[in-house]
Design an enzyme around this catalytic site. Sequence first.
Site, short mmCIF file in Angstrom:
data_model
loop_
_atom_site.label_atom_id
_atom_site.label_comp_id
_atom_site.label_asym_id
_atom_site.label_seq_id
_atom_site.Cartn_x
_atom_site.Cartn_y
_atom_site.Cartn_z
N THR A 132 46.85 94.79 -29.65
CA THR A 132 45.36 94.06 -29.61
C THR A 132 44.56 94.63 -30.46
OG1 THR A 132 43.31 93.99 -28.29
CG2 THR A 132 44.79 95.91 -27.98
N ASP A 133 43.44 93.97 -31.10
CA ASP A 133 42.24 94.32 -32.05
C ASP A 133 41.57 95.39 -31.16
OD1 ASP A 133 41.13 92.65 -30.14
OD2 ASP A 133 39.88 91.36 -31.88
N GLU A 134 41.44 95.44 -30.03
CA GLU A 134 40.56 96.56 -29.34
C GLU A 134 40.95 97.83 -29.75
OE1 GLU A 134 39.43 95.85 -25.38
OE2 GLU A 134 39.48 94.05 -25.43
N TYR A 158 41.68 101.10 -21.33
CA TYR A 158 42.88 99.99 -21.66
C TYR A 158 42.91 100.23 -23.38
CZ TYR A 158 44.49 95.55 -23.58
OH TYR A 158 45.04 94.60 -24.51
N LYS A 162 46.62 100.97 -25.19
CA LYS A 162 47.34 100.55 -26.30
C LYS A 162 47.31 101.13 -27.43
CE LYS A 162 48.43 96.61 -25.99
NZ LYS A 162 49.81 96.08 -25.47
N PRO A 213 29.10 84.82 -14.50
CA PRO A 213 28.67 86.37 -15.05
C PRO A 213 28.85 86.58 -16.40
CG PRO A 213 30.61 86.53 -13.83
CD PRO A 213 30.60 84.99 -13.93
N VAL A 214 27.55 86.81 -16.83
CA VAL A 214 27.63 87.13 -18.43
C VAL A 214 27.13 88.66 -18.34
CG1 VAL A 214 26.32 86.91 -20.82
CG2 VAL A 214 27.20 84.81 -19.27
P1 NAD Z 1 48.85 89.60 -18.71
O1 NAD Z 1 48.15 90.73 -17.95
O2 NAD Z 1 48.42 88.20 -18.39
O3 NAD Z 1 50.53 89.71 -18.29
C1 NAD Z 1 51.05 90.90 -18.45
C2 NAD Z 1 52.51 90.80 -17.74
O4 NAD Z 1 53.18 91.95 -17.92
C3 NAD Z 1 52.45 90.30 -16.35
O5 NAD Z 1 53.45 89.38 -16.22
C4 NAD Z 1 52.78 91.56 -15.70
O6 NAD Z 1 53.67 91.36 -14.46
C5 NAD Z 1 53.71 92.54 -16.70
N1 NAD Z 1 53.79 93.80 -16.50
C6 NAD Z 1 52.86 94.60 -16.46
N2 NAD Z 1 53.29 95.81 -15.97
C7 NAD Z 1 54.70 95.78 -16.45
C8 NAD Z 1 55.83 96.79 -16.47
N3 NAD Z 1 55.39 98.20 -16.23
N4 NAD Z 1 57.13 96.48 -16.47
C9 NAD Z 1 57.33 94.94 -16.80
N5 NAD Z 1 56.32 94.20 -16.73
C10 NAD Z 1 55.18 94.36 -16.42
O7 NAD Z 1 48.57 89.86 -20.34
P2 NAD Z 1 48.42 88.93 -21.42
O8 NAD Z 1 47.23 88.43 -21.45
O9 NAD Z 1 49.43 88.03 -21.54
O10 NAD Z 1 48.79 89.83 -22.55
C11 NAD Z 1 50.16 90.27 -23.08
C12 NAD Z 1 50.17 91.44 -24.08
O11 NAD Z 1 49.12 91.02 -25.22
C13 NAD Z 1 49.64 92.54 -23.66
O12 NAD Z 1 50.24 93.65 -24.31
C14 NAD Z 1 48.24 92.65 -24.09
O13 NAD Z 1 47.64 94.23 -24.42
C15 NAD Z 1 48.42 91.78 -25.57
N6 NAD Z 1 47.01 91.24 -25.84
C16 NAD Z 1 46.47 90.49 -24.98
C17 NAD Z 1 45.38 89.64 -25.50
C18 NAD Z 1 44.44 88.59 -24.67
O14 NAD Z 1 43.59 88.08 -24.98
N7 NAD Z 1 44.94 88.36 -23.48
C19 NAD Z 1 45.06 89.62 -26.91
C20 NAD Z 1 45.90 90.68 -27.70
C21 NAD Z 1 46.89 91.40 -27.28
O1 DAU Z 2 40.38 91.54 -28.25
C1 DAU Z 2 41.67 91.38 -27.40
C2 DAU Z 2 41.69 91.56 -25.94
O2 DAU Z 2 40.92 90.60 -25.28
C3 DAU Z 2 42.92 91.90 -25.22
O3 DAU Z 2 43.47 93.09 -25.78
C4 DAU Z 2 42.58 92.20 -23.83
O4 DAU Z 2 43.98 92.29 -23.12
C5 DAU Z 2 42.19 90.71 -23.36
O5 DAU Z 2 41.80 91.01 -21.90
C6 DAU Z 2 40.73 90.64 -24.02
O6 DAU Z 2 40.10 91.67 -23.53
P1 DAU Z 2 38.13 91.41 -23.42
O7 DAU Z 2 37.62 92.47 -22.78
O8 DAU Z 2 37.58 90.89 -24.55
O9 DAU Z 2 38.41 90.07 -22.47
P2 DAU Z 2 37.66 89.58 -21.27
O10 DAU Z 2 37.95 88.15 -21.00
O11 DAU Z 2 37.46 90.39 -20.12
O12 DAU Z 2 36.05 89.50 -21.83
C7 DAU Z 2 35.41 88.79 -23.02
C8 DAU Z 2 34.24 89.16 -23.26
O13 DAU Z 2 33.33 88.50 -22.11
C9 DAU Z 2 34.03 90.86 -23.15
O14 DAU Z 2 32.87 91.02 -24.22
C10 DAU Z 2 33.41 90.80 -21.77
C11 DAU Z 2 32.59 89.63 -21.33
N1 DAU Z 2 32.54 89.08 -19.97
C12 DAU Z 2 33.81 89.25 -19.24
C13 DAU Z 2 34.07 89.08 -18.01
C14 DAU Z 2 35.46 88.79 -17.16
C15 DAU Z 2 31.48 88.77 -19.51
O15 DAU Z 2 30.46 88.57 -19.88
N2 DAU Z 2 31.61 88.47 -18.14
C16 DAU Z 2 32.84 88.52 -17.42
O16 DAU Z 2 32.80 88.14 -15.93
#
Ligand code: NAD
Ligand code: DAU
Length: 352
Positions: A132-134, A158, A162, A213-214
Amino acid sequence: MILVTGGAGFIGGNFILEWLAENGEAVVNLDKLTYAGNPDTLSTLTGDPRYVFVRGDIGDRTLVSALLSKHRPRAVINFAAESHVDRSIHGPREFIQTNVVGACNLLEAVRGYVDTLSPEGRAGFRFLHVSTDEVFGSLKESDPPFSESTPYRPSSPYSASKAASDHLMRAWHVTYGLPILTINCSNNYGPYQYPEKLIPLCILNALASKVLPVYGDGLQRRDWLYVRDHCRAVAAVLAQGIPGETYNVGGSSEKTNLEVVHGVCDILDRLRPREDGVSYAAQITFVVDRPGHDRRYAIDAARIRREIGWRPKETFESGLLKTVEWYLANEEWTKKATSGAYRNWVQMHYGT
Ligand code: NAD
Ligand code: DAU
């Protein structure tokens, strides 16, 4: 064939659907099925001989080693992780367990497997880690976007977990020569995303006449990428990436959270207007901020564009429209996803 971990989650699920449709190479999906894993996402693959599902933990080295020696994949793609920042604030241990210890055990199993390969098998083998970029932390308004050489400064449990996994990847490449590729991607959105994340949460809350919710002032900025564009980047880096290198992936689409939530409301106002004729934006409610909330992320994706030839197909506007349309058309999927564990989460995190 390839081994995908976490393929029942949001990005992994989209990846498997796209991979089998476009490429056709068989996939073994290892997923623990945590609250975020949803086999319904892949229900269209039931009976497909190219798809094998195994329920299990990436941290279970015996299981992973057995799977590797049985299926002999040419590549492993690691999507499995605990992925929600807010959950990591409530309970960081699970994040360390899966994202750090689990990733280490997975690496060790893969290392043992690669040792058994022929020189040609070893030369062609790849391990792609999805990160992730985080990991780069928060940018100031005037800072340039994250590049591959931006130092790591994670802010949340988190992102720290990562970052740790990325360091393990690098070390296993440098020390043991494992052919590891790492992708650091920005915020994904699209079909099959668990509705704890901002965009699906807002779509479903809007339709259920609940608040949107923001956090804080809503002026935090994120770069947004349509999930299928990320999936294509994963496939392209797997095919063309240089082992040991990292690739930043993003949509060049920086938005404030308020812009994103208004974008969702505008589309819903057009596609499914409220009966009282008032905009869904009236449901926007400012709530207490996330602790340690990163202010701004932005991605410089020049490297993957230049070296791999990848670029996103969707704009934020076209991708968001597709996403809202998908949630409107797939109420059954969301109904199942938002039962049980989901309700407990919403109650615990947002209260009433
Ligand atoms: P998600 O939470 O939707 O899915 C995660 C999956 O991993 C689930 O199916 C869960 O059951 C499985 N899992 C969790 N723990 C496990 C374990 N110990 N063994 C096997 N399986 C396991 O996540 P996502 O949003 O699909 O993200 C996938 C990957 O991409 C993650 O590594 C996340 O850090 C990364 N990522 C996500 C985003 C985003 O915006 N969602 C952005 C950048 C990177
Ligand atoms: O940048 C990549 C990441 O993006 C991934 O690594 C993470 O797995 C993914 O969950 C996501 O992280 P964020 O924290 O950015 O995503 P989230 O959807 O939780 O929140 C997006 C933005 O919105 C963040 O600034 C928090 C805000 N937010 C989120 C929720 C859930 C709100 O304002 N209200 C909310 O209820």
